[in-house]
Design a protein around this motif. Structure first.
Motif, PDB file in Angstrom:
ATOM      1  N   ASN A 159       0.796  -1.229   0.000  1.00  0.00           N
ATOM      2  CA  ASN A 159       0.000   0.000   0.000  1.00  0.00           C
ATOM      3  C   ASN A 159       0.824   1.272   0.000  1.00  0.00           C
ATOM      4  N   LEU A 160       2.101   1.145  -0.255  1.00  0.00           N
ATOM      5  CA  LEU A 160       2.926   2.352  -0.379  1.00  0.00           C
ATOM      6  C   LEU A 160       2.487   3.109  -1.626  1.00  0.00           C
ATOM      7  N   ARG A 161       2.664   4.428  -1.578  1.00  0.00           N
ATOM      8  CA  ARG A 161       2.286   5.210  -2.761  1.00  0.00           C
ATOM      9  C   ARG A 161       3.445   5.200  -3.746  1.00  0.00           C
ATOM     10  N   TYR A 162       3.110   4.849  -4.963  1.00  0.00           N
ATOM     11  CA  TYR A 162       4.139   4.904  -6.006  1.00  0.00           C
ATOM     12  C   TYR A 162       3.544   5.405  -7.302  1.00  0.00           C
ATOM     13  N   SER A 163       4.408   5.992  -8.113  1.00  0.00           N
ATOM     14  CA  SER A 163       3.942   6.442  -9.417  1.00  0.00           C
ATOM     15  C   SER A 163       4.501   5.472 -10.469  1.00  0.00           C
ATOM     16  N   GLU A 164       3.916   5.535 -11.645  1.00  0.00           N
ATOM     17  CA  GLU A 164       4.336   4.604 -12.694  1.00  0.00           C
ATOM     18  C   GLU A 164       5.098   5.357 -13.759  1.00  0.00           C
ATOM     19  N   GLY A 165       6.387   5.103 -13.845  1.00  0.00           N
ATOM     20  CA  GLY A 165       7.187   5.715 -14.897  1.00  0.00           C
ATOM     21  C   GLY A 165       7.203   4.824 -16.118  1.00  0.00           C
ATOM     22  N   GLU A 166       8.020   5.190 -17.101  1.00  0.00           N
ATOM     23  CA  GLU A 166       8.048   4.411 -18.340  1.00  0.00           C
ATOM     24  C   GLU A 166       8.603   3.005 -18.138  1.00  0.00           C
ATOM     25  N   THR A 167       9.619   2.910 -17.247  1.00  0.00           N
ATOM     26  CA  THR A 167      10.251   1.601 -17.067  1.00  0.00           C
ATOM     27  C   THR A 167      10.127   1.063 -15.658  1.00  0.00           C
ATOM     28  N   ARG A 168       9.613   1.849 -14.725  1.00  0.00           N
ATOM     29  CA  ARG A 168       9.592   1.372 -13.332  1.00  0.00           C
ATOM     30  C   ARG A 168       8.552   2.085 -12.475  1.00  0.00           C
ATOM     31  N   PHE A 169       8.230   1.432 -11.344  1.00  0.00           N
ATOM     32  CA  PHE A 169       7.447   2.099 -10.305  1.00  0.00           C
ATOM     33  C   PHE A 169       8.421   2.908  -9.448  1.00  0.00           C
ATOM     34  N   GLN A 267       8.086  -3.729 -11.659  1.00  0.00           N
ATOM     35  CA  GLN A 267       8.364  -3.830 -10.222  1.00  0.00           C
ATOM     36  C   GLN A 267       9.864  -3.654  -9.972  1.00  0.00           C
ATOM     37  N   VAL A 268      10.158  -3.033  -8.829  1.00  0.00           N
ATOM     38  CA  VAL A 268      11.527  -2.573  -8.558  1.00  0.00           C
ATOM     39  C   VAL A 268      12.072  -3.184  -7.272  1.00  0.00           C
ATOM     40  N   ARG A 269      13.345  -3.548  -7.301  1.00  0.00           N
ATOM     41  CA  ARG A 269      14.076  -3.931  -6.085  1.00  0.00           C
ATOM     42  C   ARG A 269      15.422  -3.217  -6.103  1.00  0.00           C
ATOM     43  N   ASP A 270      15.909  -2.882  -4.902  1.00  0.00           N
ATOM     44  CA  ASP A 270      17.309  -2.481  -4.872  1.00  0.00           C
ATOM     45  C   ASP A 270      18.149  -3.750  -4.773  1.00  0.00           C
ATOM     46  N   LYS A 302      18.223   3.440  -3.149  1.00  0.00           N
ATOM     47  CA  LYS A 302      17.583   3.957  -4.359  1.00  0.00           C
ATOM     48  C   LYS A 302      18.541   4.015  -5.555  1.00  0.00           C
ATOM     49  N   ASP A 303      19.803   4.372  -5.279  1.00  0.00           N
ATOM     50  CA  ASP A 303      20.763   4.533  -6.377  1.00  0.00           C
ATOM     51  C   ASP A 303      21.160   3.210  -7.020  1.00  0.00           C
ATOM     52  N   VAL A 304      20.951   2.113  -6.294  1.00  0.00           N
ATOM     53  CA  VAL A 304      21.328   0.809  -6.853  1.00  0.00           C
ATOM     54  C   VAL A 304      20.066  -0.056  -6.912  1.00  0.00           C
ATOM     55  N   SER A 305      19.197   0.297  -7.804  1.00  0.00           N
ATOM     56  CA  SER A 305      17.940  -0.434  -7.920  1.00  0.00           C
ATOM     57  C   SER A 305      17.606  -0.612  -9.395  1.00  0.00           C
ATOM     58  N   LEU A 306      16.800  -1.634  -9.671  1.00  0.00           N
ATOM     59  CA  LEU A 306      16.397  -1.929 -11.057  1.00  0.00           C
ATOM     60  C   LEU A 306      14.966  -2.441 -11.082  1.00  0.00           C
ATOM     61  N   SER A 307      14.245  -2.107 -12.135  1.00  0.00           N
ATOM     62  CA  SER A 307      12.999  -2.821 -12.395  1.00  0.00           C
ATOM     63  C   SER A 307      13.361  -4.035 -13.245  1.00  0.00           C
ATOM     64  N   ARG A 333       1.081 -14.336  -4.744  1.00  0.00           N
ATOM     65  CA  ARG A 333       1.069 -14.144  -3.293  1.00  0.00           C
ATOM     66  C   ARG A 333       2.472 -13.747  -2.807  1.00  0.00           C
ATOM     67  N   ALA A 334       2.508 -12.845  -1.871  1.00  0.00           N
ATOM     68  CA  ALA A 334       3.748 -12.410  -1.211  1.00  0.00           C
ATOM     69  C   ALA A 334       4.618 -11.515  -2.099  1.00  0.00           C
ATOM     70  N   ASP A 335       4.125 -11.148  -3.279  1.00  0.00           N
ATOM     71  CA  ASP A 335       4.911 -10.228  -4.109  1.00  0.00           C
ATOM     72  C   ASP A 335       4.594  -8.790  -3.694  1.00  0.00           C
ATOM     73  N   ILE A 336       5.503  -7.895  -3.952  1.00  0.00           N
ATOM     74  CA  ILE A 336       5.279  -6.468  -3.673  1.00  0.00           C
ATOM     75  C   ILE A 336       5.788  -5.663  -4.869  1.00  0.00           C
ATOM     76  N   PRO A 337       5.177  -4.497  -5.139  1.00  0.00           N
ATOM     77  CA  PRO A 337       5.552  -3.788  -6.367  1.00  0.00           C
ATOM     78  C   PRO A 337       6.928  -3.122  -6.320  1.00  0.00           C
ATOM     79  N   VAL A 338       7.295  -2.619  -5.140  1.00  0.00           N
ATOM     80  CA  VAL A 338       8.585  -1.922  -5.079  1.00  0.00           C
ATOM     81  C   VAL A 338       9.158  -2.017  -3.677  1.00  0.00           C
TER      82      VAL A 338
END
Ligand SMILES: NC(=O)c1ccc[n+]([C@@H]2O[C@H](COP(=O)([O-])OP(=O)(O)OC[C@H]3O[C@@H](n4cnc5c(N)ncnc54)[C@H](O)[C@@H]3O)[C@@H](O)[C@H]2O)c1
Length: 382
Positions: A159-169, A267-270, A302-307, A333-338
């Motif tokens: 439920n975190l707020r995120y925006s949708e860019g061209e390649t990533r949340f 979806q993004v992870r660092d 944040k600086d070392v993250s990728l979608s 199940r158990a996935d998160i967007p970012v």
């Protein structure tokens, strides 16, 4: 701080380490038991600790597919190997160790779902970790526990707020929960709510680490890691996704899909390079007085993250191979967007921050696969 005479492992008096990075003083080394020592994190840390001059023993039951490939590397590096299971007290070495690095786990966030029994997960990640703590209590060993960002509850992360860019949340700056911001998730993030069975075993273990510190005076630190990656990670779909992604490109093995959140791969992870994790663990174990009792969020930030989409682009560029990526819009199940780690607390305490960027990390994975193609192909394409 640890530095104990080799001839009296686990019983010597503490002496300050020679350097800020805990390299042993002349003639003084610590003996280290690395549980899960044939796994990705455990084997890498074990070999690097050995390189610093410590005596290192790796204990592992080889449950993870591909961990067996690390046995020869460990031997070559001079790390002793014990084929043992942390669920069995009698599998632990009989001699004391100055430090226990607890890196064993069933590390999949999907373990215990879809008809799987959670028994192995709970017996290893919770009961097994308590066995490791018992070992540390008996021998007054210092303790470093590899925990996870998955201790934070799923519903809140979703439920975190995120925006949708061209390649990533992208996480927005203003968030509905304390401990969340555009910099990511800090240790202040609320812990109430379900977090996955995996996350629950880790959080429960963290609580036992705290109790053992309080009751028995062992020195301990907890690192809540986001995604850790790098060479020798036997990536699979549910764990080690960056290594898996590169391997599938390298071997043109295909069979990848953007799963969930509309199937667009945003979806993004660092990601944290294993060498950056080692730098931190070396710093912590060289001066455990400073870090004792600390719980730290540790990740690339944040600086070392990728979608996933961006990961695909990097894999194409680095490997020169293009493979078809499928799309499945349904979120598992158990996935998160970012998820982005806010490392502010650990950076403020000791100055540590990740040094390896996302592209450099992916290149290192590529180099490793390409230098060990025959050895790792079967595991990484299975
Ligand atoms: N790699 C990551 O992205 C990441 C992120 C957060 C936390 N962590 C934590 O870091 C630690 C290491 O993870 P990893 O990525 O190296 O995983 P891994 O699967 O590569 O290593 C875990 C090792 O533990 C061993 N093991 C499993 N059950 C065991 C048991 N009962 N007894 C003895 N050994 C057993 C496995 O065979 C494996 O070699 C784990 O505690 C994990 O929860 C990892």
């Amino acid at each position: 701080m640890y530095a104990r005479p080799t001839e009296e492992p686990g019983t010597g008096s503490r002496r300050p380490a020679d350097t800020a990075f805990g390299k042993p003083s002349n003639g003084f080394t610590v003996s280290i038991l690395v549980t899960g020592g044939a796994g990705f994190v455990g084997s890498n840390l074990a070999m690097k600790m050995k390189g610093d001059g410590h005596r290192v023993v790796a204990l592992d039951n080889l449950k993870r597919r591909g961990s067996e490939l690390n046995i020869a590397r460990l031997a070559e590096a001079g790390v002793e190997f014990v084929h043992g299971d942390i669920r069995n007290k009698e599998d632990f070495p009989s001699e004391p160790f100055g430090l226990v690095l607890e890196c064993s786990a069933e590390p999949s966030v999907t373990a215990g779902y879809g008809g799987d029994s959670p028994e192995y997960l709970i017996n290893t990640n919770l009961a097994g970790t308590i066995n490791c703590l018992e070992f540390a209590r008996r021998h007054a060993s210092d303790f470093v526990f590899l925990s996870t960002s998955r201790v934070y509850p799923m519903a809140k992360l979703s439920n975190l707020r995120y925006s949708e860019g061209e390649t990533r949340f992208e996480l927005e700056g203003k968030q509905p929960f304390p401990g969340a911001s555009g910099h990511g998730i800090s240790e202040e993030f609320p812990l109430g709510g379900a977090r996955s069975l995996y996350g629950a075993t880790k959080l429960a273990s963290e609580m036992f680490v705290e109790e053992y510190r309080e009751a028995y005076g062992i020195k301990a630190v907890v690192n809540r890691c986001g995604v850790v990656t790098g060479p020798w990670q036997m990536g699979k779909v549910d764990q080690g996704v960056f290594a898996l992604w590169m391997a599938r490109h390298y071997f043109r093995a295909g069979n990848l899909a953007y799963i969930g959140y509309g199937g667009e791969g945003k979806q993004v992870r660092d990601l944290l390079h294993i060498d950056d994790l080692f730098d931190l663990v070396r710093l912590q174990t060289g001066d455990l007085e400073t870090f004792d009792g600390g719980i730290f969020n540790v990740g690339g930030g944040k600086d070392v993250s990728l979608s996933l989409r961006e990961t695909t682009e990097l894999c194409r560029e680095i490997s020169g191979n293009e493979i078809k990526i499928g799309s499945d819009p349904e979120t598992r199940r158990a996935d998160i967007p970012v998820y982005i780690t806010d490392c502010g607390k650990i950076t403020e305490l000791c100055g540590w921050r990740p040094k390896r960027g996302a592209e450099a990390t992916m290149r290192d994975i590529f180099e490793w696969i390409s230098s060990n193609e025959t050895l790792v192909k079967r595991t990484l394409t299975a």
